[in-house]
Design a protein around this motif. Sequence first.
Motif, short mmCIF file in Angstrom:
data_model
loop_
_atom_site.label_atom_id
_atom_site.label_comp_id
_atom_site.label_asym_id
_atom_site.label_seq_id
_atom_site.Cartn_x
_atom_site.Cartn_y
_atom_site.Cartn_z
N PRO B 214 0.79 -1.24 0.00
CA PRO B 214 0.00 0.00 0.00
C PRO B 214 0.82 1.29 0.00
O PRO B 214 0.27 2.36 -0.23
CB PRO B 214 -0.84 -0.12 1.29
CG PRO B 214 -0.14 -1.10 2.14
CD PRO B 214 0.57 -2.04 1.22
N TRP B 215 2.15 1.17 0.23
CA TRP B 215 2.98 2.37 0.21
C TRP B 215 3.31 2.82 -1.21
O TRP B 215 3.84 3.92 -1.41
CB TRP B 215 4.28 2.10 0.97
CG TRP B 215 5.05 0.95 0.41
CD1 TRP B 215 5.96 0.98 -0.62
CD2 TRP B 215 4.95 -0.43 0.80
NE1 TRP B 215 6.44 -0.29 -0.87
CE2 TRP B 215 5.84 -1.18 -0.02
CE3 TRP B 215 4.21 -1.12 1.76
CZ2 TRP B 215 5.99 -2.56 0.10
CZ3 TRP B 215 4.37 -2.48 1.88
CH2 TRP B 215 5.25 -3.19 1.06
N VAL B 216 3.00 1.98 -2.20
CA VAL B 216 3.27 2.35 -3.59
C VAL B 216 2.10 3.20 -4.08
O VAL B 216 0.97 2.71 -4.20
CB VAL B 216 3.45 1.10 -4.48
CG1 VAL B 216 3.61 1.52 -5.93
CG2 VAL B 216 4.64 0.30 -4.00
N LYS B 217 2.37 4.48 -4.35
CA LYS B 217 1.29 5.42 -4.72
C LYS B 217 1.34 5.81 -6.19
O LYS B 217 0.46 6.55 -6.65
CB LYS B 217 1.37 6.71 -3.90
CG LYS B 217 1.47 6.52 -2.40
CD LYS B 217 0.18 6.03 -1.77
CE LYS B 217 0.33 5.93 -0.26
NZ LYS B 217 -0.75 5.19 0.38
N HIS B 218 2.37 5.39 -6.92
CA HIS B 218 2.52 5.80 -8.32
C HIS B 218 2.56 4.58 -9.22
O HIS B 218 3.07 3.52 -8.82
CB HIS B 218 3.84 6.56 -8.53
CG HIS B 218 3.93 7.83 -7.77
ND1 HIS B 218 4.42 7.89 -6.48
CD2 HIS B 218 3.60 9.10 -8.10
CE1 HIS B 218 4.39 9.14 -6.06
NE2 HIS B 218 3.90 9.90 -7.01
N PRO B 231 -0.68 0.59 -8.94
CA PRO B 231 -1.36 0.56 -7.63
C PRO B 231 -2.85 0.79 -7.80
O PRO B 231 -3.27 1.68 -8.53
CB PRO B 231 -0.72 1.73 -6.88
CG PRO B 231 -0.13 2.61 -7.92
CD PRO B 231 0.11 1.80 -9.15
N GLY B 232 -3.64 -0.05 -7.14
CA GLY B 232 -5.09 0.05 -7.25
C GLY B 232 -5.71 0.32 -5.90
O GLY B 232 -5.03 0.71 -4.95
N VAL B 233 -7.02 0.14 -5.82
CA VAL B 233 -7.73 0.45 -4.58
C VAL B 233 -7.21 -0.40 -3.44
O VAL B 233 -6.85 0.11 -2.38
CB VAL B 233 -9.24 0.20 -4.75
CG1 VAL B 233 -9.96 0.46 -3.43
CG2 VAL B 233 -9.82 1.09 -5.82
N TYR B 274 3.50 -8.27 0.23
CA TYR B 274 3.02 -9.51 0.85
C TYR B 274 1.66 -9.89 0.26
O TYR B 274 1.05 -9.13 -0.47
CB TYR B 274 2.94 -9.35 2.38
CG TYR B 274 2.13 -8.16 2.85
CD1 TYR B 274 2.71 -6.89 2.93
CD2 TYR B 274 0.80 -8.29 3.22
CE1 TYR B 274 1.97 -5.80 3.36
CE2 TYR B 274 0.05 -7.21 3.64
CZ TYR B 274 0.65 -5.97 3.72
OH TYR B 274 -0.09 -4.88 4.14
#
Lengths: 342, 346
Positions: B214-218, B231-233, B274
């Motif tokens: 979830p830390w991947v925002k791009h 990255p998705g919802v 994970y």
Amino acid sequence: MMRVVVIGAGVIGLSTALCIHERYRSVLQSLEVMVYADRFTPLTTTDVAAGLWQPYLSEPSNPQEANWNQQTFNYLLSLIGSPNAANMGLALVSGYNLFREAVPDPYWKDIVLGFRKLTVRELDMFPDYSYGWFNTSLILEGRKYLQWLTERLTERGVKFFLRKVESFQEVAREGADVIINCTGVWAGALQPDPLLQPGRGQIIKVDAPWLKHFIITHDPERGIYKSPYIIPGLQATTLGGIFQLGNWSETNNIPDHNTIWEGCCRLEPTLKDAKIIGEWSGFRPVRPQVRLEREQLCFGSSNTEGMFPTQGSNQHLLHWQADSLLLNHLRSLCPGWLYLNK
Amino acid sequence: MSFGPMDTVRIAVVGAGVMGLSTAVCISNMVPGCSITVISDKFTPETTSDVAAGMLIPPTYPDTPIQKQKQWFKDTFDHLFAIVNSAEAEDAGVIMVSGWQIFRSIPTEEVPYWADVVLGFRKMTKDELKKFPQHVFGHAFTTLKCEGPAYLPWLQKRVKGSRGLILTQRIEDLWELHPSFDIVVNCSGLGSRQLAGDSKIFPVRGQVLKVQAPWVKHFIRDSSGLTYIYPGVSNVTLGGTRQKGDWNLSPDAEISKEILSRCCALEPSLRGAYDLREKVGLRPSRPGVRLEKELLAQGSRRLPVVHHYGHGSGGIAMHWGTALEATRLVNECVQVLRTPAPKSKL
């Protein structure tokens, strides 16, 4: 044997302790670094902060602070490519700064990545605003970072003590050669500082994983951080928009909750579906300038050096470079250190 | 067959992926006097559209004029942009995401045809490229991601809301739909090899990993299209493969390891990802999208068909634009049905 005592276990205290240990442990055969604090993560001010790297819009009165900001950003950016970045609480994040009228570019526009003005179509998404910026910056999530710093310090044998320090004298009497006061907003209890005030903030953390951008609004009439902001973190998203100078209340209050919730939902309607994870209040340690200076304290027959980094709301930004300056001060303490090339 | 102007035209849409469902919604919005039934053997979450990451970064179809592709992409982008800015965004599974498309060598076409459709398109700065030492050029922009597992149910709700029907049934031959239906819309993707006798359509197998990071925002996409991080919802899609003519729907563990390795090279923090799940989808690939009418004839029987399939890797990116065009074709069929046959002059 040199004993350095750091008072305070927020981002400033722990990163200072790590910086000192990293740079001087190999040089000084016996360097003992200890951290004293009455609050540790998750109860520090750092834990409440959203953790977005973004300085104030106007240039700091002390130009040195702009250098500290830049060096902190560059240092963190250099760690982005590491597999451990997320474990440290570190991630890249892009987003929007929104204004009701055109404003000059900020002094940090070339520090962040890809800074540009918003296009018309982008501004159409925010009907209350008519001007804005887009850029890529960094998140350094307080809780994760403090946990990471604690692990690194523990590995190095730095000891932590849960205690409320009442005076520098008591610490000096126990044998501290250098005391570093990183007590943030509570620094005045150890040495009066009329320039230091709490800038109370309240934030709501929600689960809104579909939001990938920060959105920070600005209202020059109301002042900084008094306008809604939405900052996605590594897991949760922080909603805020409260800044109350001089307010020492650490409890959440309902009017502030409503201000935040209504302001942020207006900005981002999908938040109506977001689950609230929790709500917190914290005190930005506000000061016209960061206090970073050295003072010789005399207690009876012993001499102790005191150092005081205490700063404003953007303590994340300044901490790393502030530590290098501390080290320059430390170097002058002991002639034997002069041969160091840092 | 003669239709009065008030008679309901019965339309069957074959296929319940993104094409079938969006065409059904478009028809119910734009063509009056129709009843719509969506018929498929597979529904969400078991369609190809459910595996796709759903990034609005369009491919280039060699057999389609660029202006037309741009119009399809723009129509789709505008439609989803309106959703993302509404309170429905989360229900519909549409989000905004920024990121980079990176190149190992300077491309001949530095600005793609769709640059002014996405938001804030520009070239990457030198500082931004430092994050990707193997790459020398890049695009930075903000686009949309439309996720099948949420979007398809959202479309299904709209179909039912317009009093459309949804039927689970495997169609082996389009004539099965005659005479119960007056017009057939064929959105059967790879199924058209059989249903429409189309040998031009073939699978391009894609394997992906859906992971927690979830830390991947791009988003990061290598210009070859083979390696991407979207990255998705609630997860990040790591990809991928492009295996022509491969019909195998079972994930390959070696390929998964290799995808993870390529993605970690672009985003090292993914080593901490994970809950990795492997998925396979078969892109319904064709030199160009088949978007045309066909009048099937068998003896005295007639069955008007509108074909709407073959989007390959550009399904989500082009779906609304091509659905609008398919709907125009359906409307033409409806007009023909409603036009009284000329009386013979004897």
